[in-house]
Design a protein around this motif. Sequence first.
Motif, PDB file in Angstrom:
ATOM      1  N   THR A   9      15.835 -40.702 -69.539  1.00  0.00           N
ATOM      2  CA  THR A   9      14.590 -40.445 -68.803  1.00  0.00           C
ATOM      3  C   THR A   9      14.189 -41.592 -67.890  1.00  0.00           C
ATOM      4  N   ARG A  10      14.956 -42.677 -67.896  1.00  0.00           N
ATOM      5  CA  ARG A  10      14.581 -43.797 -67.036  1.00  0.00           C
ATOM      6  C   ARG A  10      15.814 -44.446 -66.410  1.00  0.00           C
ATOM      7  N   ARG A  11      15.573 -45.183 -65.373  1.00  0.00           N
ATOM      8  CA  ARG A  11      16.657 -45.796 -64.606  1.00  0.00           C
ATOM      9  C   ARG A  11      17.517 -46.711 -65.483  1.00  0.00           C
ATOM     10  N   GLU A  12      16.873 -47.477 -66.329  1.00  0.00           N
ATOM     11  CA  GLU A  12      17.596 -48.396 -67.214  1.00  0.00           C
ATOM     12  C   GLU A  12      18.657 -47.657 -68.024  1.00  0.00           C
ATOM     13  N   ALA A  13      18.279 -46.500 -68.565  1.00  0.00           N
ATOM     14  CA  ALA A  13      19.216 -45.719 -69.370  1.00  0.00           C
ATOM     15  C   ALA A  13      20.368 -45.197 -68.522  1.00  0.00           C
ATOM     16  N   LEU A  14      20.062 -44.637 -67.365  1.00  0.00           N
ATOM     17  CA  LEU A  14      21.099 -44.082 -66.507  1.00  0.00           C
ATOM     18  C   LEU A  14      22.050 -45.161 -66.022  1.00  0.00           C
ATOM     19  N   GLU A  15      21.538 -46.317 -65.675  1.00  0.00           N
ATOM     20  CA  GLU A  15      22.405 -47.402 -65.230  1.00  0.00           C
ATOM     21  C   GLU A  15      23.384 -47.819 -66.324  1.00  0.00           C
ATOM     22  N   MET A  16      22.932 -47.807 -67.575  1.00  0.00           N
ATOM     23  CA  MET A  16      23.836 -48.135 -68.672  1.00  0.00           C
ATOM     24  C   MET A  16      24.906 -47.063 -68.835  1.00  0.00           C
ATOM     25  N   VAL A  17      24.507 -45.801 -68.721  1.00  0.00           N
ATOM     26  CA  VAL A  17      25.460 -44.691 -68.791  1.00  0.00           C
ATOM     27  C   VAL A  17      26.512 -44.828 -67.700  1.00  0.00           C
ATOM     28  N   ILE A  18      26.083 -45.163 -66.494  1.00  0.00           N
ATOM     29  CA  ILE A  18      27.002 -45.344 -65.368  1.00  0.00           C
ATOM     30  C   ILE A  18      27.950 -46.501 -65.635  1.00  0.00           C
ATOM     31  N   ASP A  19      27.412 -47.621 -66.109  1.00  0.00           N
ATOM     32  CA  ASP A  19      28.241 -48.796 -66.385  1.00  0.00           C
ATOM     33  C   ASP A  19      29.293 -48.498 -67.454  1.00  0.00           C
ATOM     34  N   LEU A  20      28.922 -47.656 -68.415  1.00  0.00           N
ATOM     35  CA  LEU A  20      29.849 -47.323 -69.493  1.00  0.00           C
ATOM     36  C   LEU A  20      30.849 -46.245 -69.088  1.00  0.00           C
ATOM     37  N   GLY A  21      30.601 -45.590 -67.954  1.00  0.00           N
ATOM     38  CA  GLY A  21      31.505 -44.544 -67.491  1.00  0.00           C
ATOM     39  C   GLY A  21      31.533 -43.336 -68.407  1.00  0.00           C
ATOM     40  N   MET A  22      30.371 -42.932 -68.898  1.00  0.00           N
ATOM     41  CA  MET A  22      30.319 -41.816 -69.839  1.00  0.00           C
ATOM     42  C   MET A  22      30.591 -40.486 -69.141  1.00  0.00           C
ATOM     43  N   ALA A  23      31.058 -39.519 -69.914  1.00  0.00           N
ATOM     44  CA  ALA A  23      31.454 -38.233 -69.337  1.00  0.00           C
ATOM     45  C   ALA A  23      30.275 -37.496 -68.717  1.00  0.00           C
ATOM     46  N   TYR A  24      29.116 -37.600 -69.342  1.00  0.00           N
ATOM     47  CA  TYR A  24      27.936 -36.892 -68.840  1.00  0.00           C
ATOM     48  C   TYR A  24      26.690 -37.478 -69.488  1.00  0.00           C
ATOM     49  N   ALA A  25      25.546 -37.144 -68.908  1.00  0.00           N
ATOM     50  CA  ALA A  25      24.254 -37.526 -69.460  1.00  0.00           C
ATOM     51  C   ALA A  25      23.315 -36.345 -69.323  1.00  0.00           C
ATOM     52  N   MET A  26      22.364 -36.255 -70.221  1.00  0.00           N
ATOM     53  CA  MET A  26      21.374 -35.177 -70.206  1.00  0.00           C
ATOM     54  C   MET A  26      19.975 -35.776 -70.186  1.00  0.00           C
ATOM     55  N   SER A  27      19.097 -35.110 -69.464  1.00  0.00           N
ATOM     56  CA  SER A  27      17.701 -35.520 -69.422  1.00  0.00           C
ATOM     57  C   SER A  27      16.833 -34.346 -69.854  1.00  0.00           C
ATOM     58  N   PRO A  28      15.715 -34.607 -70.531  1.00  0.00           N
ATOM     59  CA  PRO A  28      14.820 -33.513 -70.885  1.00  0.00           C
ATOM     60  C   PRO A  28      13.924 -33.067 -69.734  1.00  0.00           C
ATOM     61  N   CYS A  29      14.010 -33.763 -68.601  1.00  0.00           N
ATOM     62  CA  CYS A  29      13.105 -33.465 -67.483  1.00  0.00           C
ATOM     63  C   CYS A  29      13.865 -33.465 -66.157  1.00  0.00           C
ATOM     64  N   PHE A  30      13.198 -32.953 -65.123  1.00  0.00           N
ATOM     65  CA  PHE A  30      13.770 -32.912 -63.782  1.00  0.00           C
ATOM     66  C   PHE A  30      13.205 -34.081 -62.989  1.00  0.00           C
TER      67      PHE A  30
END
Length: 204
Positions: A78-99
């Motif tokens: 739900t926040r930039r910090e989380a998404l940036e970590m997901v990107i850095d880790l090269g994860m297959a996908y991420a899900m958010s509860p909101c748009f």
Amino acid sequence: MIRSLREQPFLVVLRPSPLDWSVETFDQAPLLCVINQLVEAGVHHIEIAWTPHCRWGELICWLRDRYPALRLGAASVTRREALEMVIDLGMAYAMSPCFDPSLLRLARRHGQLLVPGVFSPSEVQQAVAFGCELVKLFPAATVGINYLRQLSAPLSPLPCMIAAGGLTAADLDPWLAAGYHALALGRGLIEGEKLDQSLLSWLG
């Protein structure tokens, strides 16, 4: 991702507990007992809920090394910090509860799949306009199994939709038959220390 969900149309969402962070090595974590059972049962997609805990990234790397065939994703982004970590880790996908368009734009710049959460018809329409081919209806149990049919008449064509929130393994067949592309199931799949027999029967 859509192709993978056609092969197995559900995901399991797990949230690490304080006990999982307190162990010296993750093979001692209660979470591992759950994941081992899921993998042995043949589950393909597991999401680990993001938290700001300093060991979250370490946990993801550890799980990826231990289960290389698992499609491991991040939930609750739900926040930039989380998404940036997901990107850095090269994860297959991420899900958010909101748009959140700002998060979606960031994900696209980095080639990262981020599945947005939608609830209202307006959010579904915005996601379609944004070019999202896969969205997550959350919380699905609140609106009920017929919500997709009610949306389809005024908003068709709809994106592929994952139903999430308040659903169990017993909901798999009826919700999939109602047109949902996949379901996200929570830790309620664990009864005591064992997997819900309904899921094992469905997989069997």
